[in-house]
Design a protein around this motif. Structure first.
Motif, PDB file in Angstrom:
ATOM      1  N   TRP A  36       0.864  -1.175   0.000  1.00 25.81           N
ATOM      2  CA  TRP A  36       0.000   0.000   0.000  1.00 25.81           C
ATOM      3  C   TRP A  36       0.899   1.222   0.000  1.00 25.81           C
ATOM      4  CZ3 TRP A  36      -2.819  -2.097   4.910  1.00 25.81           C
ATOM      5  CH2 TRP A  36      -3.594  -3.210   4.561  1.00 25.81           C
ATOM      6  N   LYS A  37       0.870   1.991  -1.052  1.00 23.05           N
ATOM      7  CA  LYS A  37       1.758   3.142  -1.189  1.00 23.05           C
ATOM      8  C   LYS A  37       1.116   4.399  -0.601  1.00 23.05           C
ATOM      9  CE  LYS A  37       3.840   1.263  -5.386  1.00 23.05           C
ATOM     10  NZ  LYS A  37       5.016   0.768  -4.640  1.00 23.05           N
ATOM     11  N   VAL A  38       1.978   5.371  -0.300  1.00 23.99           N
ATOM     12  CA  VAL A  38       1.505   6.643   0.227  1.00 23.99           C
ATOM     13  C   VAL A  38       0.506   7.259  -0.760  1.00 23.99           C
ATOM     14  CG1 VAL A  38       2.179   9.010   0.835  1.00 23.99           C
ATOM     15  CG2 VAL A  38       3.577   7.076   1.587  1.00 23.99           C
ATOM     16  N   GLY A  39      -0.621   7.676  -0.241  1.00 22.61           N
ATOM     17  CA  GLY A  39      -1.669   8.260  -1.074  1.00 22.61           C
ATOM     18  C   GLY A  39      -2.730   7.267  -1.511  1.00 22.61           C
ATOM     19  N   GLU A  40      -2.449   5.977  -1.359  1.00 24.47           N
ATOM     20  CA  GLU A  40      -3.402   4.957  -1.793  1.00 24.47           C
ATOM     21  C   GLU A  40      -4.418   4.644  -0.698  1.00 24.47           C
ATOM     22  OE1 GLU A  40      -0.800   2.331  -5.000  1.00 24.47           O
ATOM     23  OE2 GLU A  40      -1.457   1.431  -3.106  1.00 24.47           O
ATOM     24  N   LYS A  41      -5.592   4.229  -1.133  1.00 24.96           N
ATOM     25  CA  LYS A  41      -6.643   3.794  -0.223  1.00 24.96           C
ATOM     26  C   LYS A  41      -6.439   2.324   0.109  1.00 24.96           C
ATOM     27  CE  LYS A  41     -11.723   3.567  -0.083  1.00 24.96           C
ATOM     28  NZ  LYS A  41     -12.949   3.891  -0.847  1.00 24.96           N
ATOM     29  N   ILE A  42      -6.498   1.969   1.384  1.00 25.17           N
ATOM     30  CA  ILE A  42      -6.305   0.580   1.775  1.00 25.17           C
ATOM     31  C   ILE A  42      -7.634  -0.163   1.642  1.00 25.17           C
ATOM     32  CG2 ILE A  42      -4.530   1.329   3.390  1.00 25.17           C
ATOM     33  CD1 ILE A  42      -6.457   0.504   5.668  1.00 25.17           C
ATOM     34  N   PRO A  43      -7.624  -1.505   1.694  1.00 20.58           N
ATOM     35  CA  PRO A  43      -8.874  -2.257   1.614  1.00 20.58           C
ATOM     36  C   PRO A  43      -9.857  -1.831   2.710  1.00 20.58           C
ATOM     37  CG  PRO A  43      -7.007  -3.721   1.311  1.00 20.58           C
ATOM     38  CD  PRO A  43      -6.448  -2.399   1.724  1.00 20.58           C
ATOM     39  N   VAL A  59      -9.637  -5.557  13.659  1.00 24.43           N
ATOM     40  CA  VAL A  59      -9.151  -4.769  12.524  1.00 24.43           C
ATOM     41  C   VAL A  59      -9.330  -3.283  12.800  1.00 24.43           C
ATOM     42  CG1 VAL A  59      -9.591  -4.177  10.113  1.00 24.43           C
ATOM     43  CG2 VAL A  59      -9.508  -6.572  10.813  1.00 24.43           C
ATOM     44  N   ARG A  60     -10.499  -2.926  13.310  1.00 27.82           N
ATOM     45  CA  ARG A  60     -10.793  -1.510  13.560  1.00 27.82           C
ATOM     46  C   ARG A  60      -9.803  -0.910  14.548  1.00 27.82           C
ATOM     47  NH1 ARG A  60     -16.797  -0.812  15.007  1.00 27.82           N
ATOM     48  NH2 ARG A  60     -16.895  -1.498  12.817  1.00 27.82           N
ATOM     49  N   GLU A  61      -9.499  -1.649  15.605  1.00 36.30           N
ATOM     50  CA  GLU A  61      -8.572  -1.140  16.619  1.00 36.30           C
ATOM     51  C   GLU A  61      -7.164  -0.970  16.047  1.00 36.30           C
ATOM     52  OE1 GLU A  61      -7.087  -2.276  21.160  1.00 36.30           O
ATOM     53  OE2 GLU A  61      -8.949  -3.138  20.342  1.00 36.30           O
ATOM     54  N   ALA A  62      -6.735  -1.937  15.222  1.00 36.61           N
ATOM     55  CA  ALA A  62      -5.404  -1.850  14.616  1.00 36.61           C
ATOM     56  C   ALA A  62      -5.315  -0.671  13.657  1.00 36.61           C
ATOM     57  CB  ALA A  62      -5.074  -3.158  13.892  1.00 36.61           C
ATOM     58  N   VAL A  63      -6.359  -0.465  12.851  1.00 34.67           N
ATOM     59  CA  VAL A  63      -6.375   0.652  11.901  1.00 34.67           C
ATOM     60  C   VAL A  63      -6.364   1.973  12.645  1.00 34.67           C
ATOM     61  CG1 VAL A  63      -7.796   1.850  10.190  1.00 34.67           C
ATOM     62  CG2 VAL A  63      -7.452  -0.630  10.026  1.00 34.67           C
ATOM     63  N   ARG A  64      -7.149   2.069  13.702  1.00 31.66           N
ATOM     64  CA  ARG A  64      -7.174   3.308  14.484  1.00 31.66           C
ATOM     65  C   ARG A  64      -5.821   3.596  15.114  1.00 31.66           C
ATOM     66  NH1 ARG A  64     -13.061   2.707  17.564  1.00 31.66           N
ATOM     67  NH2 ARG A  64     -14.356   3.421  15.802  1.00 31.66           N
ATOM     68  N   SER A  65      -5.137   2.549  15.556  1.00 29.37           N
ATOM     69  CA  SER A  65      -3.813   2.726  16.140  1.00 29.37           C
ATOM     70  C   SER A  65      -2.831   3.288  15.120  1.00 29.37           C
ATOM     71  CB  SER A  65      -3.295   1.391  16.682  1.00 29.37           C
ATOM     72  OG  SER A  65      -1.990   1.531  17.215  1.00 29.37           O
ATOM     73  N   LEU A  66      -2.873   2.757  13.900  1.00 31.59           N
ATOM     74  CA  LEU A  66      -1.995   3.255  12.850  1.00 31.59           C
ATOM     75  C   LEU A  66      -2.365   4.673  12.445  1.00 31.59           C
ATOM     76  CD1 LEU A  66      -1.618   0.081  10.593  1.00 31.59           C
ATOM     77  CD2 LEU A  66       0.103   1.103  12.091  1.00 31.59           C
ATOM     78  N   ALA A  67      -3.640   5.013  12.530  1.00 28.63           N
ATOM     79  CA  ALA A  67      -4.063   6.382  12.236  1.00 28.63           C
ATOM     80  C   ALA A  67      -3.560   7.332  13.317  1.00 28.63           C
ATOM     81  CB  ALA A  67      -5.584   6.449  12.133  1.00 28.63           C
ATOM     82  N   GLY A  70      -0.022   8.153  12.800  1.00 31.27           N
ATOM     83  CA  GLY A  70       0.293   8.967  11.633  1.00 31.27           C
ATOM     84  C   GLY A  70       0.535   8.234  10.342  1.00 31.27           C
ATOM     85  N   LEU A  71       0.340   6.900  10.316  1.00 35.04           N
ATOM     86  CA  LEU A  71       0.553   6.164   9.071  1.00 35.04           C
ATOM     87  C   LEU A  71      -0.684   6.183   8.180  1.00 35.04           C
ATOM     88  CD1 LEU A  71       2.851   5.026  10.954  1.00 35.04           C
ATOM     89  CD2 LEU A  71       2.750   2.961   9.567  1.00 35.04           C
ATOM     90  N   LEU A  72      -1.852   6.198   8.792  1.00 35.55           N
ATOM     91  CA  LEU A  72      -3.105   6.163   8.046  1.00 35.55           C
ATOM     92  C   LEU A  72      -3.943   7.399   8.346  1.00 35.55           C
ATOM     93  CD1 LEU A  72      -4.164   2.424   8.591  1.00 35.55           C
ATOM     94  CD2 LEU A  72      -3.038   3.413   6.575  1.00 35.55           C
ATOM     95  N   ASP A  73      -4.806   7.739   7.395  1.00 37.06           N
ATOM     96  CA  ASP A  73      -5.745   8.844   7.556  1.00 37.06           C
ATOM     97  C   ASP A  73      -7.141   8.308   7.270  1.00 37.06           C
ATOM     98  OD1 ASP A  73      -6.982  11.296   7.788  1.00 37.06           O
ATOM     99  OD2 ASP A  73      -6.464  11.944   5.760  1.00 37.06           O
ATOM    100  N   ILE A  74      -7.988   8.280   8.303  1.00 32.63           N
ATOM    101  CA  ILE A  74      -9.351   7.783   8.154  1.00 32.63           C
ATOM    102  C   ILE A  74     -10.232   8.948   7.730  1.00 32.63           C
ATOM    103  CG2 ILE A  74     -11.290   6.674   9.311  1.00 32.63           C
ATOM    104  CD1 ILE A  74      -9.268   5.511  11.318  1.00 32.63           C
ATOM    105  N   ARG A  75     -10.773   8.879   6.519  1.00 28.67           N
ATOM    106  CA  ARG A  75     -11.593   9.952   5.975  1.00 28.67           C
ATOM    107  C   ARG A  75     -13.044   9.496   5.902  1.00 28.67           C
ATOM    108  NH1 ARG A  75      -7.428  11.260   0.924  1.00 28.67           N
ATOM    109  NH2 ARG A  75      -5.554  11.479   2.247  1.00 28.67           N
ATOM    110  N   GLY A  79     -12.883   6.607   2.985  1.00 30.95           N
ATOM    111  CA  GLY A  79     -12.046   5.433   3.195  1.00 30.95           C
ATOM    112  C   GLY A  79     -10.837   5.780   4.034  1.00 30.95           C
ATOM    113  N   THR A  80      -9.895   4.856   4.094  1.00 33.02           N
ATOM    114  CA  THR A  80      -8.672   5.042   4.872  1.00 33.02           C
ATOM    115  C   THR A  80      -7.480   5.026   3.921  1.00 33.02           C
ATOM    116  OG1 THR A  80      -9.665   3.975   6.799  1.00 33.02           O
ATOM    117  CG2 THR A  80      -7.262   4.130   6.741  1.00 33.02           C
TER     118      THR A  80
END
Length: 229
Positions: A36-43, A59-67, A70-75, A79-80
């Motif tokens: 998953w590259k910078v700028g790309e939407k993850i699954p 999954v939700r907890e792991a994604v929130r942790s990465l957000a 600073g690795l992910l942006d939940i919009r 999407g993320t």
């Protein structure tokens, strides 16, 4: 055992908290590894649940942790998205967004110039071969008008110069700033003066000749902001 869909790899049976950490590690590895590259939407969340074979809350907890890191942006409603390749890069990205662009340029120039000086002193034939290959790929990408590929190969060339410095700390710091650097390059190429693109042939020649002073001078000149007429 919990198995990734389409893979022979498995996630061991763990307590819920450890399972979150395991999933977090898996997602982080996909980002670091370039899946998953910078700028790309993850699954989507349901897709990740199916791929990893774990509960939605895990999954939700792991994604929130990465957000949070600073690795992910939940919009919401979109999407993320990947915004950085490491926690430190995420911090840099947020900090640099609040920093005047000329100061960011100064910082990146100092890092690149120091790396070029050390590269000229310490490079080996493997380093030179890698840099020659990347410059050739960079030229091909430009000729076919593939700006995204051009920017990616250009970033790889700069990292190859830093790698030739044989200073891992310097390379790591530069890598963590690469997302900021990429954004700056995209902004620069979006301007009218695209034809003023910087060539790196003379820099490679200086590094090949082990002319450390010249390599540093060329790097500073190459990264100096061009004035628009």
């Amino acid at each position: 055992m919990i198995q990734r869909k389409g893979s022979s790899e498995t996630l061991p049976t763990l307590s819920r908290q450890n399972l979150v950490e395991q999933v977090l590690h898996e997602l982080r590895q996909r980002i670091i590894g370039g899946d998953w590259k910078v700028g790309e939407k993850i699954p989507t969340e349901p897709q990740l649940v199916e791929q990893l074979g774990v509960a939605r809350n895990t999954v939700r907890e792991a994604v929130r942790s990465l957000a949070t890191n600073g690795l992910l942006d939940i919009r919401q409603g979109s999407g993320t998205y990947v915004v950085a390749t490491s926690e430190l890069a995420g911090v840099f990205t947020r900090r640099m967004a609040e920093t005047p662009s000329e100061q960011v340029t100064e910082l990146l120039t100092e890092l690149a110039a120091s790396g070029a000086r050390l590269a000229a002193q310490r490079r080996d034939e493997t380093d030179l071969t890698r840099m020659r290959q990347l410059l050739a790929e960079r030229e091909l990408a430009w000729d076919r008008g593939d700006i995204e590929d051009y920017l990616e190969v250009d970033a790889q060339f700069h990292r190859a110069v830093l790698a030739a410095s044989k200073n891992q700390a310097l390379l790591n710091l530069y890598a963590d700033l690469s997302e900021v650097w990429g954004s700056m390059l995209r902004s620069r190429l979006a301007r009218d003066a695209v034809e003023e693109r910087v060539e790196h042939g003379t820099l490679l020649e200086a590094i090949e000749a082990q002319d450390a002073v010249r390599a540093e001078e060329i790097t500073r000149e190459d990264l100096r902001p061009r004035e628009r007429s």
